[in-house]
Design a protein around this motif. Structure first.
Motif, mmCIF file in Angstrom:
data_model
loop_
_atom_site.group_PDB
_atom_site.id
_atom_site.type_symbol
_atom_site.label_atom_id
_atom_site.label_comp_id
_atom_site.label_asym_id
_atom_site.label_seq_id
_atom_site.Cartn_x
_atom_site.Cartn_y
_atom_site.Cartn_z
ATOM 1 N N LEU A 94 0.822 -1.199 0.000
ATOM 2 C CA LEU A 94 0.000 0.000 0.000
ATOM 3 C C LEU A 94 0.864 1.260 0.000
ATOM 4 O O LEU A 94 0.590 2.221 -0.736
ATOM 5 N N TYR A 95 1.906 1.257 0.794
ATOM 6 C CA TYR A 95 2.800 2.417 0.854
ATOM 7 C C TYR A 95 3.447 2.660 -0.509
ATOM 8 O O TYR A 95 3.526 3.814 -0.976
ATOM 9 N N ALA A 96 3.897 1.601 -1.152
ATOM 10 C CA ALA A 96 4.517 1.733 -2.471
ATOM 11 C C ALA A 96 3.534 2.294 -3.491
ATOM 12 O O ALA A 96 3.936 2.961 -4.452
ATOM 13 N N ALA A 97 2.225 2.059 -3.264
ATOM 14 C CA ALA A 97 1.188 2.576 -4.160
ATOM 15 C C ALA A 97 0.786 3.998 -3.815
ATOM 16 O O ALA A 97 -0.084 4.568 -4.486
ATOM 17 N N GLY A 98 1.392 4.571 -2.770
ATOM 18 C CA GLY A 98 1.110 5.956 -2.408
ATOM 19 C C GLY A 98 0.278 6.157 -1.166
ATOM 20 O O GLY A 98 -0.082 7.284 -0.829
ATOM 21 N N CYS A 99 -0.044 5.087 -0.459
ATOM 22 C CA CYS A 99 -0.845 5.208 0.758
ATOM 23 C C CYS A 99 -0.021 5.797 1.894
ATOM 24 O O CYS A 99 1.097 5.335 2.163
ATOM 25 N N ARG A 100 -0.575 6.791 2.588
ATOM 26 C CA ARG A 100 0.110 7.413 3.715
ATOM 27 C C ARG A 100 -0.743 7.414 4.979
ATOM 28 O O ARG A 100 -0.408 8.092 5.955
ATOM 29 N N ASN A 101 -1.844 6.667 4.961
ATOM 30 C CA ASN A 101 -2.687 6.557 6.154
ATOM 31 C C ASN A 101 -3.382 5.202 6.171
ATOM 32 O O ASN A 101 -4.264 4.947 5.358
ATOM 33 N N VAL A 102 -2.943 4.332 7.069
ATOM 34 C CA VAL A 102 -3.571 3.027 7.269
ATOM 35 C C VAL A 102 -4.228 3.024 8.638
ATOM 36 O O VAL A 102 -3.589 3.361 9.643
ATOM 37 N N GLN A 103 -5.494 2.647 8.666
ATOM 38 C CA GLN A 103 -6.250 2.571 9.918
ATOM 39 C C GLN A 103 -6.549 1.115 10.233
ATOM 40 O O GLN A 103 -7.133 0.402 9.414
ATOM 41 N N LEU A 104 -6.155 0.666 11.416
ATOM 42 C CA LEU A 104 -6.389 -0.708 11.858
ATOM 43 C C LEU A 104 -7.630 -0.736 12.743
ATOM 44 O O LEU A 104 -7.621 -0.203 13.854
ATOM 45 N N ASP A 105 -8.695 -1.337 12.247
ATOM 46 C CA ASP A 105 -9.958 -1.419 12.984
ATOM 47 C C ASP A 105 -9.923 -2.628 13.910
ATOM 48 O O ASP A 105 -9.592 -3.733 13.486
ATOM 49 N N ASP A 106 -10.300 -2.399 15.166
ATOM 50 C CA ASP A 106 -10.062 -3.438 16.167
ATOM 51 C C ASP A 106 -11.202 -3.509 17.174
ATOM 52 O O ASP A 106 -11.325 -2.669 18.065
ATOM 53 N N CYS A 107 -12.055 -4.524 17.021
ATOM 54 C CA CYS A 107 -13.092 -4.803 18.020
ATOM 55 C C CYS A 107 -12.630 -5.819 19.052
ATOM 56 O O CYS A 107 -13.339 -6.080 20.027
ATOM 57 N N SER A 108 -11.464 -6.417 18.842
ATOM 58 C CA SER A 108 -11.072 -7.557 19.671
ATOM 59 C C SER A 108 -10.729 -7.169 21.104
ATOM 60 O O SER A 108 -10.736 -8.018 21.989
ATOM 61 N N TRP A 109 -10.442 -5.872 21.348
ATOM 62 C CA TRP A 109 -10.228 -5.454 22.737
ATOM 63 C C TRP A 109 -11.492 -5.609 23.573
ATOM 64 O O TRP A 109 -11.442 -5.661 24.803
ATOM 65 N N GLY A 110 -12.641 -5.719 22.895
ATOM 66 C CA GLY A 110 -13.898 -5.883 23.608
ATOM 67 C C GLY A 110 -13.986 -7.159 24.409
ATOM 68 O O GLY A 110 -14.835 -7.280 25.299
ATOM 69 N N GLN A 111 -13.108 -8.133 24.142
ATOM 70 C CA GLN A 111 -13.128 -9.372 24.921
ATOM 71 C C GLN A 111 -12.723 -9.141 26.374
ATOM 72 O O GLN A 111 -12.909 -10.025 27.215
#
Length: 373
Positions: free
Chosen positions: A183-200
């Motif tokens: 993704l970075y090589a394609a020009g991406c400069r913002n990746v968001q990691l969505d995380d519901c697993s802390w809800g455990q």
């Protein structure tokens, strides 16, 4: 107040948007074999172009594809990894009062992140976004993937392919690093990691994912380690953020409880640049856990709900921002919906017009609190 040209933004979003009727109809026809994949893609492209334009019109400095090519916020990413297959699931539903579709993912071999289809999804949005607009790529977090693989429905299958836990962790980390690098090589400069697993670990935890017999503290430390291994030594101009919520399906939720049980690990020791945090209801608890927030971290307050159509009272939101500023100074605070408007293709129970009204309110409040940015 400082100004920024990288995520997060004072007026921000989490990522997903309600699917237009035209797109829903095309997906139904494709699933029923009535149209070819090329025709579905053409509709997706058209709807995404229109969405990117609407995001700009709304005043956003960030754009996503609304997750319009996905059925699920997380499963589509898992299905795109090498060594993962789409399956049907009979697992226990975790959403309160709302049955979810019975789709899942399981391993068919060793995991790899090579040639992930999300790369082309990103490239398309990048090609149509105006200069100066940050194109955000949302991904389920690596620990969300692990959480899925060691659930009761998947644990035996996962253990057959990965008898050693450390090998599983190593391959998950490497797969994510491969995708992010591409993704970075394609020009991406913002990746968001969505995380519901802390809800455990929250008070109202679901028991549907309790196949793992390790203690809460062991699981928290493992989650933190996996996420940080993915986040480590990434390019300095790549903004890596995370979104934490308690489930979002057809306006239903999966768990409840404040951030206190995970605050020290999540806020003090996870190596992200910013946190997008669910704070739209009493289910999320108070702001006190923010006292653990690292001094170099930014906090996007998800005070506007994406689950219901009613507009929030502006004065109430302003008061809550002031309350949060007791724990994290105002200059490190930002504003967004608590989650996406359509974490799955069904979408939450509001209209597109109501969705954009929510964003207009966020912009109005952000400009009043922080000024134009």
């Amino acid at each position: 107040m400082c100004t920024t040209h990288a995520a997060p933004f004072r007026f921000d979003i989490v990522g997903s948007f309600l699917r237009p009727a035209e797109l829903k109809e095309a997906r139904e026809k494709y699933a029923g074999g009535e149209i070819p994949q090329a025709e579905l893609k053409a509709v997706e492209d058209k709807c995404i172009i229109e969405l990117v334009h609407k995001q700009k019109q709304a005043g956003l400095k960030v754009a996503t594809d609304g997750e319009f090519r996905r059925s699920w916020w997380h499963l589509d990413f898992f299905w795109g990894l090498q060594g993962v297959a789409k399956t049907e699931s009979l697992s226990v539903n975790v959403f309160k009062g709302t049955p979810a579709r019975s789709q899942s993912a399981e391993l068919t071999g060793k995991i790899s992140g090579n040639h992930h289809p999300f790369l082309e999804h990103f490239r398309f949005v990048k090609s149509i976004a105006d200069e100066g607009i940050i194109v955000r790529q949302t991904l389920p977090s690596p620990t969300q993937f692990l959480h899925h693989l060691v659930s009761p429905a998947n644990l035996d299958n996962t253990n057959d392919i990965y008898p050693e836990r450390e090998e599983l962790i190593r391959d998950i980390v490497q797969a994510y690093r491969t995708v992010i690098s591409d993704l970075y090589a394609a020009g991406c400069r913002n990746v968001q990691l969505d995380d519901c697993s802390w809800g455990q670990f929250f008070e109202g935890r679901s028991t549907a994912f309790d196949a793992d017999r390790s203690t809460d503290e062991q699981r928290k430390e493992e989650k933190l380690r996996i996420n940080n291994l993915v986040l480590a030594n990434q390019p300095q101009d790549l903004r890596l953020t995370t979104h934490v919520c308690r489930g979002n399906f057809r306006s239903a939720w999966a768990t409840y409880g404040g951030y206190e049980p995970v605050a020290e690990a999540l806020f003090a020791r996870q190596d992200v640049d910013a946190y997008y945090l669910e704070y739209d209801s009493e289910r999320a608890g108070g702001f006190e856990p923010l006292r653990y927030m690292g001094k170099d971290k930014k906090v996007v307050l998800g005070l506007i709900t994406s689950k219901t159509p009613e507009l929030e009272n502006k004065e109430t939101i302003l008061a809550r921002i002031r309350e949060a500023a007791q724990y994290v100074e105002l200059d490190r605070l930002y504003l967004s919906p608590q989650c996406g408007f359509a974490s799955t293709e069904e979408g939450n129970l509001l209209t597109e017009e109501e969705q954009w009204a929510k964003l207009s309110l966020i912009r109005e409040i952000a400009e009043e609190v922080w000024g134009a940015e």
